[in-house]
Design a protein around this motif. Sequence first.
Motif, PDB file in Angstrom:
ATOM      1  N   ASP A  91      66.231   4.194  -2.311  1.00  0.00           N
ATOM      2  CA  ASP A  91      65.385   4.108  -1.116  1.00  0.00           C
ATOM      3  C   ASP A  91      64.845   5.451  -0.645  1.00  0.00           C
ATOM      4  O   ASP A  91      63.841   5.512   0.060  1.00  0.00           O
ATOM      5  N   GLU A  92      65.523   6.547  -1.033  1.00  0.00           N
ATOM      6  CA  GLU A  92      65.059   7.865  -0.578  1.00  0.00           C
ATOM      7  C   GLU A  92      64.045   8.487  -1.542  1.00  0.00           C
ATOM      8  O   GLU A  92      63.509   9.561  -1.279  1.00  0.00           O
ATOM      9  N   LEU A  93      63.779   7.811  -2.667  1.00  0.00           N
ATOM     10  CA  LEU A  93      62.800   8.326  -3.631  1.00  0.00           C
ATOM     11  C   LEU A  93      61.533   7.475  -3.598  1.00  0.00           C
ATOM     12  O   LEU A  93      61.601   6.274  -3.322  1.00  0.00           O
ATOM     13  N   THR A  94      60.394   8.128  -3.889  1.00  0.00           N
ATOM     14  CA  THR A  94      59.145   7.363  -3.949  1.00  0.00           C
ATOM     15  C   THR A  94      59.167   6.440  -5.167  1.00  0.00           C
ATOM     16  O   THR A  94      60.033   6.561  -6.039  1.00  0.00           O
ATOM     17  N   VAL A  95      58.156   5.573  -5.215  1.00  0.00           N
ATOM     18  CA  VAL A  95      58.034   4.657  -6.356  1.00  0.00           C
ATOM     19  C   VAL A  95      57.982   5.452  -7.665  1.00  0.00           C
ATOM     20  O   VAL A  95      58.704   5.166  -8.620  1.00  0.00           O
ATOM     21  N   ARG A  96      57.138   6.500  -7.689  1.00  0.00           N
ATOM     22  CA  ARG A  96      57.006   7.283  -8.924  1.00  0.00           C
ATOM     23  C   ARG A  96      58.353   7.913  -9.298  1.00  0.00           C
ATOM     24  O   ARG A  96      58.781   7.871 -10.454  1.00  0.00           O
ATOM     25  N   HIS A 137      48.545   2.716  -6.599  1.00  0.00           N
ATOM     26  CA  HIS A 137      48.253   2.929  -5.177  1.00  0.00           C
ATOM     27  C   HIS A 137      49.538   3.017  -4.337  1.00  0.00           C
ATOM     28  O   HIS A 137      49.491   3.410  -3.174  1.00  0.00           O
ATOM     29  N   LEU A 138      50.679   2.681  -4.942  1.00  0.00           N
ATOM     30  CA  LEU A 138      51.953   2.730  -4.204  1.00  0.00           C
ATOM     31  C   LEU A 138      52.858   3.860  -4.698  1.00  0.00           C
ATOM     32  O   LEU A 138      53.991   4.005  -4.223  1.00  0.00           O
ATOM     33  N   LEU A 142      57.554   5.024  -0.231  1.00  0.00           N
ATOM     34  CA  LEU A 142      58.992   4.779  -0.340  1.00  0.00           C
ATOM     35  C   LEU A 142      59.231   3.269  -0.443  1.00  0.00           C
ATOM     36  O   LEU A 142      58.464   2.465   0.112  1.00  0.00           O
ATOM     37  N   PRO A 143      60.291   2.858  -1.130  1.00  0.00           N
ATOM     38  CA  PRO A 143      60.552   1.427  -1.335  1.00  0.00           C
ATOM     39  C   PRO A 143      60.613   0.616  -0.049  1.00  0.00           C
ATOM     40  O   PRO A 143      60.249  -0.557  -0.039  1.00  0.00           O
ATOM     41  N   GLN A 150      56.352  -6.401  -4.568  1.00  0.00           N
ATOM     42  CA  GLN A 150      56.083  -5.055  -5.080  1.00  0.00           C
ATOM     43  C   GLN A 150      57.376  -4.398  -5.574  1.00  0.00           C
ATOM     44  O   GLN A 150      57.394  -3.717  -6.596  1.00  0.00           O
ATOM     45  N   ARG A 151      58.477  -4.630  -4.856  1.00  0.00           N
ATOM     46  CA  ARG A 151      59.772  -4.068  -5.285  1.00  0.00           C
ATOM     47  C   ARG A 151      60.153  -4.588  -6.675  1.00  0.00           C
ATOM     48  O   ARG A 151      60.640  -3.849  -7.520  1.00  0.00           O
TER      49      ARG A 151
END
Length: 250
Positions: A91-96, A137-138, A142-143, A150-151
């Motif tokens: 949860d603390e990391l972006t999607v990438r 685009h996401l 963040l999740p 999307q998750r």
Amino acid sequence: MKEILRTDGLSVDYGGNRALDEVSLSIGEGELVGLIGPNGAGKTTFIDALTGFTTSTGRVALRGVDLSRERPHLRARKGLARTWQSAELYDELTVRENLEVGAVRPGSGGYWRELFTGRGRGHEPVKRALDLLELNHLADDLPDSLTQGQRKSVDVARALAAGGELLCLDEPAAGLDSEESEELGTRLRSLVDAGSSILLVDHDMGLVLGVCDRIYVLDLGRLIATGTPDEIRSSEIVIDAYLGQEGVPA
Ligand SMILES: Nc1ncnc2c1ncn2[C@@H]1O[C@H](COP(=O)(O)OP(=O)(O)OP(=O)(O)O)[C@@H](O)[C@H]1O
């Protein structure tokens, strides 16, 4: 069609309970194959046994290479990727960054450099996975800000970015509404069109019967049927064991 996966007599015992009983099946390259069956039939156990997360007997081969005695991380490194029912993301990391964690390997030139510069051996697979799952685009979000659908797409993208050639997806449509599930189906088909192979476990019969090339049916740990979606839909054995309870979508 060339075979990517073959299992021979794959079995799992939990105490006195035979959760998986001599399951032999194959998946072709570029095939989207469903695995369905009632609760407790052994579907997750099959994925656990394939990917090495539970002890099994029998044989698992990926492109003809026997992986039966390999540990889970080595099976993953050889292309056998999985997702989990819970679809946990960092949860603390972006999607990438969630994708990069799996794609960048220790010792491949510096995990942190790759994470912060976005360049290195993990960069291309991450870019490809973001493209194929339409998540660009996401990528910097963040999740927490994502919808459930999307998750689930991020979870599949992570397995792909980690080098998965055969993606074993454990209930990716759980918790999705019918529109989200349909979108997921479209993405899975485009992944297969782009060369991946997929084993899809799900209770969403609209999804499984709608997108799979072929389906295997498990009951009480045993394979009871295999066929195209039309064959499965009209199989008396499958209707008795499973589809009768779920309701068969048109
Ligand atoms: N870690 C475990 N220890 C003991 N028994 C287990 C374990 N995991 C699964 N089982 C048992 O193995 C059998 C198969 O379970 P499994 O979770 O693989 O079924 P499933 O088809 O994935 O079910 P569902 O559709 O409900 O997810 C069940 O009888 C279950 O209780």
